[in-house]
Design a protein around this motif. Structure first.
Motif, PDB file in Angstrom:
ATOM      1  N   GLY A 121      32.564  10.366  32.699  1.00  0.00           N
ATOM      2  CA  GLY A 121      32.150  10.916  34.019  1.00  0.00           C
ATOM      3  C   GLY A 121      32.961  10.710  34.934  1.00  0.00           C
ATOM      4  N   GLN A 145      34.204   7.599  35.891  1.00  0.00           N
ATOM      5  CA  GLN A 145      33.698   6.230  36.398  1.00  0.00           C
ATOM      6  C   GLN A 145      34.844   5.247  36.496  1.00  0.00           C
ATOM      7  OE1 GLN A 145      29.576   4.722  35.229  1.00  0.00           O
ATOM      8  NE2 GLN A 145      29.727   6.339  34.055  1.00  0.00           N
ATOM      9  N   PHE A 146      35.943   5.446  35.378  1.00  0.00           N
ATOM     10  CA  PHE A 146      37.069   4.474  35.316  1.00  0.00           C
ATOM     11  C   PHE A 146      38.265   5.062  35.698  1.00  0.00           C
ATOM     12  CE2 PHE A 146      33.170   3.142  32.994  1.00  0.00           C
ATOM     13  CZ  PHE A 146      32.967   2.055  33.406  1.00  0.00           C
ATOM     14  N   ASP A 167      38.378  -3.921  34.338  1.00  0.00           N
ATOM     15  CA  ASP A 167      36.919  -3.531  34.259  1.00  0.00           C
ATOM     16  C   ASP A 167      36.565  -3.428  32.797  1.00  0.00           C
ATOM     17  OD1 ASP A 167      36.148  -2.720  36.945  1.00  0.00           O
ATOM     18  OD2 ASP A 167      37.280  -0.969  36.781  1.00  0.00           O
ATOM     19  N   THR A 205      28.761   0.354  26.666  1.00  0.00           N
ATOM     20  CA  THR A 205      27.761   1.757  26.553  1.00  0.00           C
ATOM     21  C   THR A 205      27.123   1.990  25.352  1.00  0.00           C
ATOM     22  OG1 THR A 205      29.485   2.994  25.018  1.00  0.00           O
ATOM     23  CG2 THR A 205      30.069   2.627  27.438  1.00  0.00           C
ATOM     24  N   GLN A 220      26.741   6.313  27.248  1.00  0.00           N
ATOM     25  CA  GLN A 220      26.260   5.898  28.542  1.00  0.00           C
ATOM     26  C   GLN A 220      26.747   4.755  29.125  1.00  0.00           C
ATOM     27  OE1 GLN A 220      24.966   8.415  30.716  1.00  0.00           O
ATOM     28  NE2 GLN A 220      25.646   9.720  29.029  1.00  0.00           N
ATOM     29  N   VAL A 221      26.891   4.390  30.196  1.00  0.00           N
ATOM     30  CA  VAL A 221      27.647   3.025  30.815  1.00  0.00           C
ATOM     31  C   VAL A 221      26.272   2.043  30.981  1.00  0.00           C
ATOM     32  CG1 VAL A 221      28.762   1.757  32.217  1.00  0.00           C
ATOM     33  CG2 VAL A 221      29.767   3.932  31.679  1.00  0.00           C
ATOM     34  N   ARG A 228      29.006  -2.881  33.848  1.00  0.00           N
ATOM     35  CA  ARG A 228      30.441  -3.025  34.058  1.00  0.00           C
ATOM     36  C   ARG A 228      30.604  -4.346  34.937  1.00  0.00           C
ATOM     37  NH1 ARG A 228      32.049   2.012  37.486  1.00  0.00           N
ATOM     38  NH2 ARG A 228      33.856   0.840  37.462  1.00  0.00           N
TER      39      ARG A 228
END
Length: 481
Positions: free
Chosen positions: A161, A163-164, A194, A198, A203-204, A207
Motif C-alpha cells: 500500500g 507504506q515503505f 524500517d 506482516t 498486512q503490516v 514497524r
C-alpha cells in the motif's frame, strides 16, 4: 557471450536467450508423490548486450524466473523474464540503455525515454509466496513484482500500500512461532531503516524506524525471538546517488576504515543497540540465529577482509573475482558469530575447511537452535574447479559435514539448496533437498531431489532439462494450496 574474458557471461552464468515451456520432463529416479507444487528459482539474465560486457557484473542484468512444477510424480518447467519498467524501456529501444547497479562502465547512460526509471532493477534475487501471490524481488525497489504462478507472466507490483517508499529487502523471513513475515525497508539517502512485520496476508502488524549513520550494503538479515539482527561490513552502497550508476560508476564502495558493526532492533519496542567487532568481514547470507541466555548465536556465510587497506573497486572482487588480481576479500566461509549482550563483545569462528554460500536451514525451526544447515560449497577442489562443486550438510551437534558432489571425475555446479520437510516429520532433517545443478558436459541443467537423511547418497530424482539455467540466486518451494 558478448565477452571472451568476463566469467559472468560464460559457462554456468551465460544468459539464457529463450523462454521455454516443457510439459513433461525426463526424470531419472522417482519424484516423491507427496511433492505437489513448484520450485521457483530466479537470477540475473541480461537480455540485451550490456554497455560494457567486459565489466558486466553477476548482480546486474534482467530478472528471469524458472519454475519446476511437480504433480503426481511428473515434472514440467517454464521460464520467463520479469517485465520490469527498465526492461520495457530497453525492449522499446531495441538495445541496452542502462548501466548496471553493481558493475561499472565508466560511460554515462544515454538519455532515457520519458517516464523510464533512472536505474534498472534486476527483479531477480528471490521468489516468495505472500498473501496468495507469487512475488519476485530486487533490493533497490519500493515494491515487488507479482507473477502468474503457472505461466510466470508479470502481473504488476505489490508494495504494501505504499507504506515503505524505500528499498525493500529481497530476503524476508517467516517466524514459524508467531506466523509473522519479517521485512526491512532501507533508505540510504535518507539514512533510515524500517523493520516491519506482516501477517500472512501482507498486512503490516508493527514497524520500527532506526537511523543509519552510514550507507551500508545490506543483502540479508536474521531474527531471534526478541530481535531483528543486522551485520554491516565495510561495503557501502548508494544506488540512488545521481553521480554513480547514471555516470557509469558502481553503486558499491569499500570503507577500509570501518569496523564490522552489529545492529539489534527489539521486535516489540523498536529499541536499537549497536555493537562493533574486532574483525572486518562482509556477511552474505544468514543461515539462522537464536538466543542462548545472554548471547545471540548467529550462523552465516562470511567473506573476510584480507587486505584491510584496500582502496580499489570492490565490485571487481565481490562476491567472486572478475579480474585476475589479489583479492581484498576471502571466499565465502561458514562462520558462527557470538554476540554477548552482557559485555557487548562480538566473536566469530570458522566452521569446516570448505567454502560455503547460499546457506539454508529447515525453516520450520528458524529463530531456535538448528542442528543442520545446508549450503552450496567447494570441497576437495580439482584443477578444473570453477565455483561451487558440491552441496554441504553440516551437523552442528556432531560437527560432521557431509558432501554431495553428484558427479564423478568432473564438477557439476549446484545452486542454492532448498529444504522441504515431509508431512508429519519428527526429525529436523526428515525431508528433501531441492537444488538446480549445471552439467558442463551437456551445458544443461537439472533439478535434483535429494533425501536429506541420505544426503550423500544417490538422489531420489534427477529432473533433466535440455538447456541450462544460469547460476542464479534464490527461490523457494511453494506447495499447492
Amino acid at each position: 557471450m558478448w565477452s571472451t574474458k568476463n566469467p559472468f557471461l560464460q559457462g554456468p552464468f551465460e544468459p539464457l536467450l529463450n523462454e521455454y515451456v516443457v510439459s513433461d520432463l525426463q526424470v531419472d529416479g522417482e519424484i516423491p508423490r507427496e511433492l505437489n507444487g513448484a520450485l521457483y528459482r530466479t537470477g540475473s539474465n541480461q537480455h540485451f548486450r550490456p554497455n560494457d560486457p567486459d565489466h558486466f557484473h553477476w548482480f546486474d542484468g534482467d530478472g528471469m524466473v524458472h519454475a519446476f512444477r511437480l504433480q503426481d510424480g511428473r515434472a514440467s518447467y517454464c521460464n520467463r523474464l520479469v517485465e520490469t519498467d527498465g526492461l520495457k524501456a530497453e525492449r522499446a529501444a531495441g538495445r541496452a540503455l542502462y548501466n548496471g547497479i553493481t558493475g561499472h562502465t565508466g560511460v554515462p547512460q544515454p538519455p532515457l525515454p520519458e517516464g523510464a526509471p533512472l536505474i534498472k532493477s534486476v527483479a531477480g534475487i528471490n521468489v516468495i509466496s505472500l498473501a496468495g501471490r507469487v512475488l519476485t524481488m530486487h533490493e533497490i525497489d519500493p515494491f515487488y513484482w507479482e507473477l502468474d504462478p503457472l505461466n510466470l507472466q508479470t502481473r504488476g507490483k505489490f508494495d504494501f500500500g505504499g507504506q515503505f517508499p524505500a528499498m525493500l529487502t529481497a530476503h524476508p523471513h517467516a517466524d514459524p512461532r508467531t506466523g509473522e513475515m519479517l521485512f526491512y525497508a532501507q533508505d540510504n539517502e535518507g539514512g533510515t531503516l524500517d523493520c516491519f512485520a506482516t501477517d500472512a496476508q501482507g498486512q503490516v502488524l508493527s514497524r520500527h524506524r532506526v537511523r543509519l549513520p552510514f550507507a551500508p550494503w545490506i543483502h540479508d538479515f536474521i531474527f531471534t525471538a526478541q530481535y531483528y539482527v543486522f551485520v554491516f561490513g565495510p561495503i557501502r552502497t548508494r544506488p540512488y546517488a545521481p553521480d554513480l550508476i547514471p555516470m557509469g560508476r558502481s553503486s558499491l564502495s569499500f570503507d577500509n576504515q570501518a569496523p564490522t558493526r552489529v545492529l539489534l532492533v527489539n521486535r516489540r519496542t523498536g529499541q536499537d543497540r549497536w555493537l562493533e567487532t574486532d574483525a572486518s568481514f562482509t556477511l552474505g547470507h544468514f543461515l539462522n540465529a537464536h538466543e542462548a541466555a545472554d548471547k545471540i548465536i548467529v550462523d552465516a556465510s562470511v567473506t573476510r577482509t584480507v587486505l584491510p587497506g584496500f582502496k580499489g573497486q570492490i565490485e571487481n572482487f565481490y562476491p567472486f573475482p572478475l579480474v585476475d588480481e589479489p583479492s581484498p576479500v576471502s571466499g565465502p566461509e561458514l562462520h558462527r558469530i557470538t554476540i554477548d549482550l552482557s559485555t557487548g563483545r562480538v566473536g566469530t569462528s570458522r566452521i569446516g575447511d570448505f567454502a560455503a554460500e547460499f546457506v539454508r536451514p529447515n525453516e520450520t525451526i528458524m529463530g531456535t537452535p538448528q542442528r543442520y544447515g545446508y549450503m552450496a560449497g567447494i570441497h576437495s577442489p580439482g584443477p578444473q574447479t570453477r565455483g561451487f562443486n558440491c552441496l554441504v550438510k553440516h551437523d552442528y551437534e556432531t560437527g560432521r559435514s557431509s558432501f554431495q558432489h553428484l558427479s564423478v571425475g568432473y564438477d557439476m555446479i549446484p545452486g542454492e539448496p532448498i529444504f522441504v520437510p515431509k508431512a508429519g516429520a519428527t526429525a529436523e532433517d526428515e525431508g528433501w533437498i531441492m537444488a538446480v545443478w549445471w552439467d558442463p558436459l551437456r551445458n544443461a541443467s537439472e533439478m535434483v531431489i535429494h533425501e536429506a537423511q541420505d544426503f550423500d547418497g544417490a538422489p531420489a530424482a534427477r529432473i533433466r532439462l535440455d538447456h541450462h539455467v544460469p547460476l542464479g540466486f534464490h527461490g523457494n518451494w511453494i506447495p499447492d494450496a
